[in-house]
Design an enzyme around this catalytic site. Structure first.
Site, PDB file in Angstrom:
ATOM      1  CE  LYS A   1      15.809 -23.010  32.190  1.00  0.00           C
ATOM      2  NZ  LYS A   1      16.864 -22.493  31.334  1.00  0.00           N
TER       3      LYS A   1
ATOM      4  NE  ARG B   1      20.060 -15.100  38.712  1.00  0.00           N
ATOM      5  CZ  ARG B   1      19.690 -15.884  39.728  1.00  0.00           C
ATOM      6  NH1 ARG B   1      19.794 -15.455  40.973  1.00  0.00           N
ATOM      7  NH2 ARG B   1      19.237 -17.088  39.508  1.00  0.00           N
TER       8      ARG B   1
ATOM      9  NE  ARG C   1      22.372 -20.165  42.448  1.00  0.00           N
ATOM     10  CZ  ARG C   1      21.848 -20.417  41.250  1.00  0.00           C
ATOM     11  NH1 ARG C   1      21.252 -21.581  41.013  1.00  0.00           N
ATOM     12  NH2 ARG C   1      21.895 -19.513  40.301  1.00  0.00           N
TER      13      ARG C   1
ATOM     14  NE  ARG D   1      21.060 -17.414  27.464  1.00  0.00           N
ATOM     15  CZ  ARG D   1      21.848 -18.171  28.209  1.00  0.00           C
ATOM     16  NH1 ARG D   1      23.091 -18.363  27.853  1.00  0.00           N
ATOM     17  NH2 ARG D   1      21.392 -18.718  29.318  1.00  0.00           N
TER      18      ARG D   1
ATOM     19  NE  ARG E   1      17.180 -21.173  43.659  1.00  0.00           N
ATOM     20  CZ  ARG E   1      17.199 -21.240  42.318  1.00  0.00           C
ATOM     21  NH1 ARG E   1      16.415 -22.082  41.673  1.00  0.00           N
ATOM     22  NH2 ARG E   1      17.988 -20.447  41.612  1.00  0.00           N
TER      23      ARG E   1
END
Ligand code: 5GP
Length: 368
Positions: free
Chosen positions: A192, A324, A312, A267, A306
């Site tokens: 995104k 998530r 992360r 949201r 990733r």
């Protein structure tokens, strides 16, 4: 939305809001002008409706007269103003009150002030239904203001666009044309951020990422940032109103933008309503919700990949990743439904090379 000649106008202030302002102004006039037997001078054409309402509410003795002025284009000087309907009353020693519909740069009111002075009127008051404080640049004191408005072109309540719109009792503002406002969605790992960057360049849009806006405001200890932080510090959700005010400030900062990419907001349905309201107040609207669609298994693989290099923690644990993604779909479903009802939802296949995905997005955006 209404169309006058070739232009579209969107609702801005309703009749009730306007009449409440007129009530207030009229109360003050009633208080301030008792026993003065004022001469109200109504500036035609636009002020006819406002003047009628004020005068209906004015309960003491008074006289009413009318002027109609045109100033030569491009001049602000008082001696180059045409009086189409002139002022015949003797104004010497009178309490004069000018009734205006709208004061923009102040050219008209300055001209009228000159006219009054040339007829020996030394003091006068000015009452206007609307004032654009950002644009007004003259020294004449505006004694009574109904409603201050931003730098927009409005119609209704006496105000026209090329002759039309004066009879509308609600006020409308010009709809900004050609603005593209996207609500961008994509599950974690869908790319995104990359696509937002490309679209921003291609369409000259401003990317408003709610997360970035929060961080900016908190870091710079703006009034809203400090307020937001006070909730965060207590472990509470920041109220929508605070968030929307921050977004409003971002939109205002970029008033010449060709449009916005909203990222991370809305949201909830309530937030989507607030965003619609915010954009309506700017004369525009959400053009589309664009959501990148990527199969869960592809996302999990991408994020794990990733995670190997990004360091992360939330990209390394498959359980966390799946959760998530689930949270994303739960939130997105609500908005998807909301915008689908308005025919504004567009799902775009987010699997492929970056430029292929961009092309798919472009083909959607170009139809908006
Ligand atoms: P000024 O710049 O002299 O203060 O305003 C000049 C005139 O422009 C006003 O009296 C009004 O006739 C017109 N005007 C200014 N702003 C607007 C607006 O937003 N809408 C409309 N319809 N007329 C406006």
């Amino acid at each position: 939305m209404i169309k006058l000649h070739d232009l579209w106008f969107v609702p801005f202030l309703n009749k009730d809001r306007i009449e409440a302002a007129i009530d207030e102004v009229s109360d003050k006039l009633n208080e301030d002008l008792v026993d003065e037997n004022p001469l109200f001078i109504v500036v035609l054409n636009g002020a006819f409706m406002f003047a009628t309402e004020v005068l209906k509410r004015y309960t003491h003795s008074c006289e009413v007269s009318f002027v109609k002025l045109t100033s030569y284009e491009g001049t602000a000087t008082t001696n180059r103003v045409n009086e189409l309907i002139g002022l015949e009353e003797d104004v010497v020693g009178r309490t004069v009150v000018i009734i205006e519909d709208i004061i923009d740069t102040g050219t008209t009111i300055e001209a009228l002030s000159g006219l009054l002075e040339s007829k020996g009127c030394e003091t006068y008051k000015v009452v206007t239904l609307f004032l654009k404080p950002e644009v007004y640049n003259k020294n004449i004191n505006i004694d009574y203001v109904g409603i201050e408005i931003p730098k927009r072109f409005i119609v209704g309540y006496g105000l026209d666009y090329n002759g039309l719109g004066r009879n509308l009792t609600d006020v409308y503002q010009l709809k900004s044309t050609n603005m593209t406002n996207l609500v961008l969605f994509g599950p974690p790992g869908a790319g995104k951020g990359t696509q937002a960057e490309v679209l921003k360049q291609k369409y000259n849009l401003v990317h408003i990422s709610t997360g970035d806006v929060f961080r900016y405001n908190i870091k710079n200890a703006t009034e809203l940032g400090t307020l937001a932080k006070s909730y965060i510090d207590k472990g509470q959700l920041v109220p929508d109103e605070v968030t929307i005010n921050m977004l409003n400030a971002e939109v205002d900062k970029n008033s010449d933008a060709k449009g916005f990419i909203f990222d991370g907001f809305p949201r909830t349905e309530a937030q989507a309503d607030s965003l619609a309201e915010l954009l309506t107040s700017k004369g525009t609207s959400v053009s589309a919700m664009v959501a990148l669609e990527v199969d869960d298994e592809v996302l999990v693989q991408r994020l794990l990949e990733r995670g190997k290099t990004s360091g992360r923690a939330d990209d390394s644990d498959e359980g966390v990743i799946r959760n998530r993604i689930k949270v994303y779909y739960d939130e997105t479903a609500i908005l998807k439904n909301y915008y689908q009802k308005q025919d504004k939802y567009f799902g775009v296949d987010g699997v492929g090379a970056i430029n292929e995905i961009t092309e798919r997005l472009v083909s959607v955006i170009d139809t908006l």
